[in-house]
Design an enzyme around this catalytic site. Sequence first.
Site, PDB file in Angstrom:
ATOM      1  N   GLU A 128      33.622 -36.800   0.844  1.00  0.00           N
ATOM      2  CA  GLU A 128      32.601 -37.126   1.688  1.00  0.00           C
ATOM      3  C   GLU A 128      33.464 -36.482   3.226  1.00  0.00           C
ATOM      4  O   GLU A 128      34.265 -35.438   2.546  1.00  0.00           O
ATOM      5  CB  GLU A 128      32.958 -38.699   2.034  1.00  0.00           C
ATOM      6  CG  GLU A 128      34.072 -39.168   2.378  1.00  0.00           C
ATOM      7  CD  GLU A 128      34.718 -40.686   3.007  1.00  0.00           C
ATOM      8  OE1 GLU A 128      33.974 -41.340   3.440  1.00  0.00           O
ATOM      9  OE2 GLU A 128      34.843 -41.435   2.076  1.00  0.00           O
ATOM     10  N   LYS A 130      34.950 -34.465   6.526  1.00  0.00           N
ATOM     11  CA  LYS A 130      35.290 -35.590   6.893  1.00  0.00           C
ATOM     12  C   LYS A 130      34.528 -34.759   9.032  1.00  0.00           C
ATOM     13  O   LYS A 130      34.316 -34.186   9.325  1.00  0.00           O
ATOM     14  CB  LYS A 130      36.592 -34.514   7.296  1.00  0.00           C
ATOM     15  CG  LYS A 130      37.978 -34.480   7.787  1.00  0.00           C
ATOM     16  CD  LYS A 130      39.012 -33.725   7.850  1.00  0.00           C
ATOM     17  CE  LYS A 130      40.660 -33.747   7.668  1.00  0.00           C
ATOM     18  NZ  LYS A 130      40.348 -34.524  10.298  1.00  0.00           N
ATOM     19  N   ASP A 132      34.720 -35.550  12.740  1.00  0.00           N
ATOM     20  CA  ASP A 132      35.272 -35.428  13.738  1.00  0.00           C
ATOM     21  C   ASP A 132      35.813 -35.653  14.668  1.00  0.00           C
ATOM     22  O   ASP A 132      34.539 -36.281  15.706  1.00  0.00           O
ATOM     23  CB  ASP A 132      34.431 -33.742  14.013  1.00  0.00           C
ATOM     24  CG  ASP A 132      36.131 -33.062  14.578  1.00  0.00           C
ATOM     25  OD1 ASP A 132      36.728 -33.922  14.812  1.00  0.00           O
ATOM     26  OD2 ASP A 132      35.666 -31.405  14.781  1.00  0.00           O
ATOM     27  N   TYR A 246      35.398 -45.422   5.741  1.00  0.00           N
ATOM     28  CA  TYR A 246      36.292 -44.912   4.194  1.00  0.00           C
ATOM     29  C   TYR A 246      37.302 -45.497   3.446  1.00  0.00           C
ATOM     30  O   TYR A 246      37.427 -44.698   2.314  1.00  0.00           O
ATOM     31  CB  TYR A 246      36.774 -42.954   5.002  1.00  0.00           C
ATOM     32  CG  TYR A 246      37.490 -43.132   5.827  1.00  0.00           C
ATOM     33  CD1 TYR A 246      38.890 -43.454   5.754  1.00  0.00           C
ATOM     34  CD2 TYR A 246      37.559 -42.032   6.919  1.00  0.00           C
ATOM     35  CE1 TYR A 246      39.828 -43.528   6.661  1.00  0.00           C
ATOM     36  CE2 TYR A 246      38.118 -42.283   8.164  1.00  0.00           C
ATOM     37  CZ  TYR A 246      39.837 -42.589   8.090  1.00  0.00           C
ATOM     38  OH  TYR A 246      40.799 -42.727   8.348  1.00  0.00           O
ATOM     39  N   LYS A 349      38.866 -27.619   4.721  1.00  0.00           N
ATOM     40  CA  LYS A 349      38.321 -27.526   5.936  1.00  0.00           C
ATOM     41  C   LYS A 349      37.879 -26.946   6.131  1.00  0.00           C
ATOM     42  O   LYS A 349      37.432 -26.067   5.154  1.00  0.00           O
ATOM     43  CB  LYS A 349      39.763 -27.115   7.084  1.00  0.00           C
ATOM     44  CG  LYS A 349      40.868 -28.031   7.075  1.00  0.00           C
ATOM     45  CD  LYS A 349      40.447 -29.050   7.901  1.00  0.00           C
ATOM     46  CE  LYS A 349      41.015 -28.528   9.633  1.00  0.00           C
ATOM     47  NZ  LYS A 349      41.012 -29.554  10.740  1.00  0.00           N
ATOM     48  N   CYS A 444      20.016  -0.931  38.244  1.00  0.00           N
ATOM     49  CA  CYS A 444      19.950  -1.476  36.222  1.00  0.00           C
ATOM     50  C   CYS A 444      21.101  -0.380  35.657  1.00  0.00           C
ATOM     51  O   CYS A 444      21.350   0.840  36.262  1.00  0.00           O
ATOM     52  CB  CYS A 444      18.961  -0.677  35.409  1.00  0.00           C
ATOM     53  SG  CYS A 444      18.758  -0.683  34.139  1.00  0.00           S
ATOM     54  N   CYS A 447      19.665   2.638  33.613  1.00  0.00           N
ATOM     55  CA  CYS A 447      18.683   3.935  34.409  1.00  0.00           C
ATOM     56  C   CYS A 447      19.003   3.910  35.443  1.00  0.00           C
ATOM     57  O   CYS A 447      18.318   4.814  36.608  1.00  0.00           O
ATOM     58  CB  CYS A 447      17.112   3.736  34.014  1.00  0.00           C
ATOM     59  SG  CYS A 447      16.955   1.886  34.959  1.00  0.00           S
ATOM     60  N   CYS A 461      15.028  -5.069  35.868  1.00  0.00           N
ATOM     61  CA  CYS A 461      14.867  -3.450  35.934  1.00  0.00           C
ATOM     62  C   CYS A 461      13.554  -2.907  36.606  1.00  0.00           C
ATOM     63  O   CYS A 461      12.970  -3.442  35.256  1.00  0.00           O
ATOM     64  CB  CYS A 461      15.301  -3.228  34.603  1.00  0.00           C
ATOM     65  SG  CYS A 461      15.035  -0.988  34.843  1.00  0.00           S
ATOM     66  N   CYS A 467      13.581   3.551  31.938  1.00  0.00           N
ATOM     67  CA  CYS A 467      15.143   2.607  31.206  1.00  0.00           C
ATOM     68  C   CYS A 467      15.043   3.675  29.991  1.00  0.00           C
ATOM     69  O   CYS A 467      14.056   3.341  29.463  1.00  0.00           O
ATOM     70  CB  CYS A 467      14.667   1.432  31.934  1.00  0.00           C
ATOM     71  SG  CYS A 467      15.867  -0.120  31.928  1.00  0.00           S
TER      72      CYS A 467
END
Length: 707
Positions: A128, A130, A132, A246, A349, A444, A447, A461, A467
Amino acid sequence: MIDSADSGQSPMQASMQAVLQELTRLRTQIARHDYLYHTLDAPVIPDVEYDQLFARLEQLEAQYPQLITSDSPSQRVGAAPLSGFVQVTHEVPMMSLAKVFDTVDLEDFEARIKRRLDTNADISYSCEPKIDGVAVSLLYEDGVLTRAATRGDGVTGEDITHNVRTLRDIPLRLGLVNEAAAATIPRRLEVRGEIYMTRSGFEIMNREAERTGGKSFVNPRNAAAGTLRQLDPRITDQRPLRLFCYSANVLSEPGEKGANERGANESPALPATLSATLSQLEQWGLPVNPERRTVTGAAECLAYAQDLLAKRPSLDYEIDGAVIKVDRLQLQAELGFNARTPRWAMAYKFPAEEVSTVVLGVDFQVGRTGTITPVARLQPVFVGGVTVSNATLHNMAEIARLGLHIGDTVIIRRAGDVIPKVVKVITEEGAPTALLTVEMPAECPACRSKVEPDGDILFRCSGGLVCPAQRKEAIRHFCARGALDIEGLGEKLIDQLVDKGLVHDVADVFHLRHEDLVGLERMADKSASNLVSAIDKARQTTLPRFLYGLGIPDVGEATALALVNHFGTLDLIMAADTTALEEVADVGPIVAAHVQHFFANAENRAVVARLRDSGVRWNESEVAVQSDILQGQIFVLTGTLEMMTRDEAKEKLQALGAKVAGSVSKKTTYVIAGPGAGSKLDKAVELEVPVMDEPQFLAFLAQYLPV
Ligand code: IVH
């Protein structure tokens, strides 16, 4: 006093009896609806009807307070906050799990088990996710929840009954949802599981906290842990916590020794396997994980873990691995424990989705239309399965919201294939580092043109195609899939071509010769020839692709197609004024203005003319067969298609007026799923969106397209 005719009760007793019966009926009904709503996510009555049942229960209980029981649904939230936590000693210690990270570890685990059991027989495992979250132990006595405790150090935990009672998916009494199963409930049953916060609930809660200036949490796990440590259950009651069970133990009577055997003798025992025990818990009304599976052998465990990892982004709760346990409880008992962990279980894991790292700097990237985006440069970290050294910060408002400075320690999140993002700054206040404030540059970075604000939060810009950053992005867009799709002309190569002055705008791409290309980095004779022929092949295109490739702001693939469907030829689109443009379905004043503005620009018209002169062409008559037969329908493509590429399938659908979306929602009309389809297919099943496989899809298309 006259006895009531058949029962031998006084009228007073008879009416009390009726009240008691009604109370029991209401409590059972409410518990069943809680189960359907909170555990199964499948309510069968509207909220108002539930509220009516609840109101009636509360009314009766107010009238007859002596009939209130602790397992009544009205008693989930206790009256007063606690002043502290009481310690609880676990009758069976709560262990932790040994971890494995790869196939070899998993095979070793199975080899050790077989050696200890001295067997070569196949071993069944209960697998199943795990979760958290936070481990809890629930004690049910005579089917009633009497205590809930945290794991603590495994031997002693804290009593959190007041908080756990507020979780609507935790039954206060077992056996109400399936009367037949109720007969097998042990007298003293300990159920273990993980309390967690849903991702969606967490998002909503944090957004609300930000809006009201309340406390926000870093992630769902911390939020669950913090919530269970509340002294006031009214706060816990407001938070979206849930449980997955569980495991279970039958406990002996208090004060008795020899625990399990004796308890099991007097009271119904649990089934012989963990998987059957979990199904039993489910029958008693407890929530168990729907992703659990029983498999045989290490190879199947691994396959389970890999499937689960692929599903991870589509689950509404965070998981950090798969738990693999020997299914047969007798074998578990034979295998026993090491110092802190059982020999019969393992946690496989997964890579962490969130880690902390340091912001080394903030770079500013210039997009195709000049938008400047701040990007955090990070101390490289391994997260979500890859090494990440950048994370987008979106805009300056986001930096302000995060309170981010250069030098800060931050939490980075990368879930599935989602772009990494900065979740939160965790540098403690008053940290002894000289943190630098992030500021939008005046010029910018590519450029040196002036940077100008665009609306409230964006900056742009002002250099336009002067540019180089914008030019590179424009060329990338033009050559990418969905546009002219020139194979082999990727990001790195475009950088070199622009930096060396070989390509100034998109039209120059079609003048590249073999001798221009050889000598560039990673460009041998063969790859140069391949690229020249790919460019040549791309000359023959379609008008929607060409129009989309020009990169007019807000003109995506769907809009380009709509424009072509409406006008038929490029010359007509280029000549259209905003009034004519707004007649196109889905084109509003903003898009119309962008299109008109783009083609009014002499430089852009010159680029289009040069593209045509260099042989870029499309078949305008092809456009005329477009139709709107699937107008308003939304398709999602997932997995591999064998008879056509996904792009081809997309074009065919769009040609019929359908939209092709990237993710599945309630609005999706059909999902087309080929082999290897993953979370999108799951989502379709969950939302009950119709799914077609490739042969069905081909038959579907054949109805509308001439073959
Ligand atoms: S079984 C002997 N199953 O992981 C311990 N644990 O290191 C048996 N956890 O704190 C635990 N999901 O709370 C098991 N499906 C699951 C789990 C799970 C999360 C937690 C558990 C414990 C930690 C074990």
